[in-house]
Design a protein around this motif. Structure first.
Motif, short mmCIF file in Angstrom:
data_model
loop_
_atom_site.label_atom_id
_atom_site.label_comp_id
_atom_site.label_asym_id
_atom_site.label_seq_id
_atom_site.Cartn_x
_atom_site.Cartn_y
_atom_site.Cartn_z
N PHE A 81 0.83 -1.21 0.00
CA PHE A 81 0.00 0.00 0.00
C PHE A 81 0.86 1.26 0.00
O PHE A 81 0.49 2.27 -0.57
N TYR A 82 2.00 1.19 0.65
CA TYR A 82 2.86 2.36 0.83
C TYR A 82 3.50 2.81 -0.49
O TYR A 82 3.51 3.98 -0.80
N ARG A 83 4.04 1.88 -1.23
CA ARG A 83 4.76 2.20 -2.46
C ARG A 83 3.92 2.98 -3.46
O ARG A 83 4.36 4.01 -3.96
N PRO A 84 2.71 2.55 -3.78
CA PRO A 84 1.93 3.31 -4.77
C PRO A 84 1.19 4.51 -4.17
O PRO A 84 0.54 5.26 -4.91
N ALA A 85 1.29 4.72 -2.87
CA ALA A 85 0.52 5.79 -2.22
C ALA A 85 1.05 7.17 -2.60
O ALA A 85 2.21 7.34 -2.98
N LYS A 86 0.18 8.15 -2.45
CA LYS A 86 0.55 9.55 -2.70
C LYS A 86 1.48 10.02 -1.59
O LYS A 86 1.54 9.43 -0.51
N LEU A 87 2.16 11.12 -1.85
CA LEU A 87 3.14 11.67 -0.92
C LEU A 87 2.54 11.95 0.46
O LEU A 87 3.10 11.58 1.48
N LYS A 88 1.38 12.56 0.51
CA LYS A 88 0.75 12.89 1.79
C LYS A 88 0.29 11.63 2.52
O LYS A 88 0.36 11.56 3.75
N ALA A 91 3.33 10.27 4.10
CA ALA A 91 3.68 11.10 5.25
C ALA A 91 2.82 10.73 6.46
O ALA A 91 3.33 10.64 7.59
N ILE A 92 1.54 10.52 6.25
CA ILE A 92 0.64 10.14 7.35
C ILE A 92 1.03 8.76 7.88
O ILE A 92 1.10 8.55 9.10
N ALA A 93 1.31 7.82 6.99
CA ALA A 93 1.71 6.47 7.41
C ALA A 93 3.01 6.52 8.22
O ALA A 93 3.13 5.86 9.26
N ASP A 94 3.97 7.30 7.75
CA ASP A 94 5.24 7.43 8.48
C ASP A 94 5.02 8.08 9.84
O ASP A 94 5.61 7.66 10.85
N MET A 95 4.19 9.10 9.88
CA MET A 95 3.92 9.80 11.14
C MET A 95 3.30 8.84 12.15
O MET A 95 3.75 8.77 13.30
N ILE A 96 2.32 8.09 11.73
CA ILE A 96 1.68 7.12 12.63
C ILE A 96 2.67 6.05 13.05
O ILE A 96 2.76 5.69 14.23
N GLY A 97 3.45 5.54 12.11
CA GLY A 97 4.42 4.50 12.42
C GLY A 97 5.48 4.96 13.41
O GLY A 97 5.83 4.23 14.35
N PRO A 180 11.05 8.34 -5.50
CA PRO A 180 10.28 7.37 -6.29
C PRO A 180 11.15 6.55 -7.24
O PRO A 180 10.83 5.41 -7.53
N ASP A 181 12.27 7.10 -7.70
CA ASP A 181 13.16 6.35 -8.61
C ASP A 181 13.77 5.16 -7.88
O ASP A 181 13.89 4.08 -8.42
N ARG A 182 14.17 5.37 -6.62
CA ARG A 182 14.75 4.28 -5.84
C ARG A 182 13.72 3.20 -5.57
O ARG A 182 14.00 2.01 -5.66
N ILE A 183 12.51 3.61 -5.23
CA ILE A 183 11.46 2.63 -4.97
C ILE A 183 11.18 1.83 -6.24
O ILE A 183 11.05 0.62 -6.21
N ALA A 184 11.13 2.52 -7.38
CA ALA A 184 10.88 1.83 -8.65
C ALA A 184 12.03 0.88 -8.99
O ALA A 184 11.81 -0.21 -9.49
#
Length: 192
Positions: A81-88, A91-97, A180-184
Motif C-alpha cells: 500500500f505504501y509504495r503506490p501511495a501519494k506523498l501525503k 507522510a501520514i503512514a510514516d507519522m503514525i508509524g 520514487p526512482d529508488r522505490i521503482a
C-alpha cells in the motif's frame, strides 16, 4: 518550519557519517574471521580474543548503522500500500508509524537496557571466555547508541511528515526526501 528542517538535516548528517564510518567494520569482520579460520586450519592455533573480536565488531556495526539504514529506507517494510501511495498518504503512514511504534519501542529498548549497560560499566565487564577480550561494557553501550540513533532518525522522519503535510515540501532535507526512482528500482513493475 525552517528550524525543523535544520534539525532533520543535522540528524540525517549524523546518521550518514556514523553509517559510513561503521560500515567499514564489515571489512574488518571479514579480515578477522578469515584470519581466525586460517590460524585454526593451517596453523592449528586459535585465540579466543580474536573470536570475540569479530563477533563484537559485528554487534557494533549492526547496532551503529541501524539509524543509517532507516535514513536510507533500507529496513523491511510491507509496502503493497505504501509504495503506490501519494506523498501525503506516505507522510501520514510514516507519522503514525513513528509515533505509535518506533519511538515507543526505542524508549522501551533504552529504558530496559540502561541498567544492563550501567551494571556492565560499573565493573568494567569483559568477555566471559577465558582469554577473551576486555571491554565488553563498551560493546553493550552500543545498545543505547542503537536506541538513540534510531529514535533520532525517527524524529527526522516525523519532521519530514510534518513538513509535507503542512505544505512545506521544499524544506524537506534532500537526504530524507521520498525517492520514487529508488522505490521503482528496488521494486520493478510486476515484481512481488
Amino acid at each position: 518550519m525552517r528550524f525543523l528542517a535544520g534539525v532533520a538535516t543535522v540528524i540525517c548528517a549524523v546518521n550518514l557519517i556514523i553509517g559510513r564510518v561503521f560500515a567499514w567494520l564489515a571489512l574488518a569482520i571479514v579480515v578477522v574471521c578469515f584470519t581466525v579460520v586460517v590460524q585454526r586450519y593451517l596453523f592449528a592455533t586459535s585465540y579466543v580474543w580474536m573470536q570475540d573480536l569479530y563477533i563484537w565488531l559485528n554487534g557494533a556495526m549492526f547496532t551503529a548503522v541501524a539509524g543509517f539504514a532507516l535514513l536510507r529506507d533500507d529496513h523491511v517494510r510491507v509496502d503493497i500500500f505504501y509504495r503506490p501511495a501519494k506523498l501525503k498518504t506516505r507522510a501520514i503512514a510514516d507519522m503514525i508509524g513513528v509515533i505509535v511504534f518506533l519511538l515507543p519501542f526505542m524508549w522501551i529498548v533504552y529504558k530496559y537496557s540502561m541498567p544492563f549497560v550501567q551494571r556492565a560499566w560499573s565493573y568494567h565487564e569483559s568477555s566471559a571466555n577465558v582469554g577473551g577480550m576486555p571491554g565488553l561494557f563498551i560493546l553493550k553501550s552500543f545498545i543505547i547508541a542503537f536506541a538513540v540513533l534510531i529514535a533520532a532518525q525517527g524524529l527526522a522522519m516525523l519532521i519530514r511528515s510534518v513538513l509535507i503535510l503542512s505544505g512545506n515540501e521544499e524544506l524537506v532535507p534532500k537526504s530524507i526526501q521520498y525517492n520514487p526512482d529508488r522505490i521503482a528500482a528496488d521494486h520493478p513493475k510486476g515484481a512481488v
